[in-house]
Design a protein around this motif. Structure first.
Motif, short mmCIF file in Angstrom:
data_model
loop_
_atom_site.label_atom_id
_atom_site.label_comp_id
_atom_site.label_asym_id
_atom_site.label_seq_id
_atom_site.Cartn_x
_atom_site.Cartn_y
_atom_site.Cartn_z
N GLN A 5 -45.12 4.60 1.55
CA GLN A 5 -44.74 4.60 2.97
C GLN A 5 -45.97 4.57 3.86
N ILE A 6 -45.89 3.84 4.96
CA ILE A 6 -46.95 3.81 5.96
C ILE A 6 -46.64 4.87 7.01
N TYR A 7 -47.69 5.59 7.45
CA TYR A 7 -47.54 6.66 8.43
C TYR A 7 -48.61 6.59 9.50
N HIS A 8 -48.21 7.01 10.69
CA HIS A 8 -49.17 7.36 11.74
C HIS A 8 -49.35 8.87 11.61
N ILE A 9 -50.54 9.28 11.24
CA ILE A 9 -50.88 10.70 11.04
C ILE A 9 -51.73 11.15 12.22
N TYR A 10 -51.39 12.28 12.82
CA TYR A 10 -52.20 12.78 13.92
C TYR A 10 -52.04 14.29 14.04
N ASN A 11 -53.05 14.89 14.66
CA ASN A 11 -52.99 16.33 14.92
C ASN A 11 -53.93 16.66 16.07
N HIS A 12 -53.75 17.82 16.59
CA HIS A 12 -54.43 18.28 17.80
C HIS A 12 -55.06 19.64 17.52
N ALA A 13 -56.03 19.98 18.32
CA ALA A 13 -56.63 21.32 18.22
C ALA A 13 -55.58 22.38 18.49
N ASN A 14 -55.75 23.51 17.87
CA ASN A 14 -54.88 24.66 18.10
C ASN A 14 -55.37 25.36 19.37
N GLY A 15 -54.84 24.97 20.50
CA GLY A 15 -55.31 25.48 21.78
C GLY A 15 -56.16 24.44 22.49
N SER A 16 -57.02 24.87 23.37
CA SER A 16 -57.80 23.94 24.20
C SER A 16 -59.20 23.66 23.64
N GLU A 17 -59.50 24.22 22.50
CA GLU A 17 -60.82 24.07 21.90
C GLU A 17 -61.01 22.66 21.32
N ASN A 18 -62.21 22.14 21.38
CA ASN A 18 -62.52 20.86 20.72
C ASN A 18 -62.61 21.06 19.22
N ILE A 19 -62.08 20.10 18.47
CA ILE A 19 -62.21 20.15 17.01
C ILE A 19 -63.47 19.40 16.56
N PHE A 20 -64.02 18.59 17.46
CA PHE A 20 -65.29 17.91 17.21
C PHE A 20 -66.21 18.23 18.39
N ARG A 21 -67.27 18.97 18.13
CA ARG A 21 -68.19 19.38 19.19
C ARG A 21 -69.45 18.53 19.24
N ALA A 45 -56.55 2.31 9.95
CA ALA A 45 -57.20 2.60 11.23
C ALA A 45 -57.36 4.10 11.39
N TYR A 46 -58.38 4.48 12.17
CA TYR A 46 -58.55 5.88 12.54
C TYR A 46 -59.29 5.96 13.86
N CYS A 47 -59.13 7.09 14.51
CA CYS A 47 -59.91 7.41 15.70
C CYS A 47 -60.00 8.92 15.82
N LEU A 48 -61.23 9.39 16.02
CA LEU A 48 -61.47 10.81 16.22
C LEU A 48 -62.00 10.99 17.64
N ILE A 49 -61.35 11.83 18.42
CA ILE A 49 -61.88 12.20 19.73
C ILE A 49 -61.97 13.72 19.78
N PRO A 50 -62.68 14.28 20.74
CA PRO A 50 -62.97 15.72 20.68
C PRO A 50 -61.78 16.64 20.44
N ILE A 51 -60.61 16.30 20.99
CA ILE A 51 -59.48 17.23 20.89
C ILE A 51 -58.44 16.88 19.84
N HIS A 52 -58.48 15.65 19.30
CA HIS A 52 -57.51 15.29 18.27
C HIS A 52 -57.95 14.06 17.49
N PHE A 53 -57.12 13.66 16.53
CA PHE A 53 -57.43 12.50 15.70
C PHE A 53 -56.15 11.73 15.39
N HIS A 54 -56.33 10.48 14.99
CA HIS A 54 -55.24 9.60 14.57
C HIS A 54 -55.66 8.83 13.33
N PHE A 55 -54.72 8.61 12.41
CA PHE A 55 -54.92 7.74 11.26
C PHE A 55 -53.68 6.89 11.06
#
Length: 197
Positions: A5-21, A45-55
């Motif tokens: 199966q193909i998926y769009h996987i994503y997640n966000h920081a727990n709160g307002s903190e950056n997950i990538f500093r 595909a992927y993209c990482l930004i300070p507060i979340h990511f996508h794959f």
């Protein structure tokens, strides 16, 4: 996670903190992604930004996974699929442990359950692929796709480079690289013309 199966996987920081500093955080996350998931999923595909990511990924089929030493002793399809999901959890745990140690923090870094949206059509696949690469523009980290260093876009914009991405298959969803580049530019223009409050 279902095999094949193909998926769009994503997640966000727990709160307002950056997950990538800082740059090293991005590099380490991608290193851990490769370690835990290279043999589990095909990555488009992927993209990482300070507060979340996508794959955008496709979970490999069960017969392919069972050739991997991590999966070979599993008997049922349910066990294989549970182990595929566990590999994502291992990525997040290993990254969080290193992040917490580096920044002298405690507790979870990501939202509890990562999101996974099944891709059911070619149109949905194309839209997700474009959305992932446009994400830094949407969140005002850059005005051009190629200006953001932490996405898979550079691998598509430089086809001569080595990559672990499943590029031929991804390009096939757009028929050819020229159409992929054209669709990406059109999506970027639409995003920049929208009020994204």
């Amino acid at each position: 996670m279902e095999t094949g199966q193909i998926y769009h996987i994503y997640n966000h920081a727990n709160g307002s903190e950056n997950i990538f500093r800082e740059k090293e955080n991005y590099r380490f996350f991608l290193q851990q992604y490769k370690k835990h998931l290279e043999k589990v999923v095909d990555t488009y595909a992927y993209c990482l930004i300070p507060i979340h990511f996508h794959f955008l990924v496709k979970v490999k089929k069960a017969d392919v996974l069972k050739k991997n030493s991590t999966f070979e002793k599993l008997d049922s399809l349910d066990e294989v699929e549970a182990k595929a999901s566990k590999q994502f959890a291992n990525l997040f745990i290993s990254y969080t442990m290193a992040f917490n140690k580096k920044y002298d923090r405690k507790g979870s870094l990501f939202m509890k359950n990562f999101k996974r949206k099944p891709i059911e059509s070619i149109e949905q696949w194309q839209e997700t692929f474009l959305y992932i690469h446009i994400n830094p523009i949407k969140h005002k980290f850059s005005n051009k796709i190629e200006d953001w260093n932490w996405s898979s876009w550079h691998a598509y914009n430089n086809m001569e480079s080595r990559s672990l991405l499943a590029r031929p298959k991804a390009i096939g969803y757009f028929d050819n690289i020229d159409n992929l580049l054209y669709c990406s530019e059109e999506k970027r223009r639409r995003i920049l013309n929208m009020n994204l409050e």
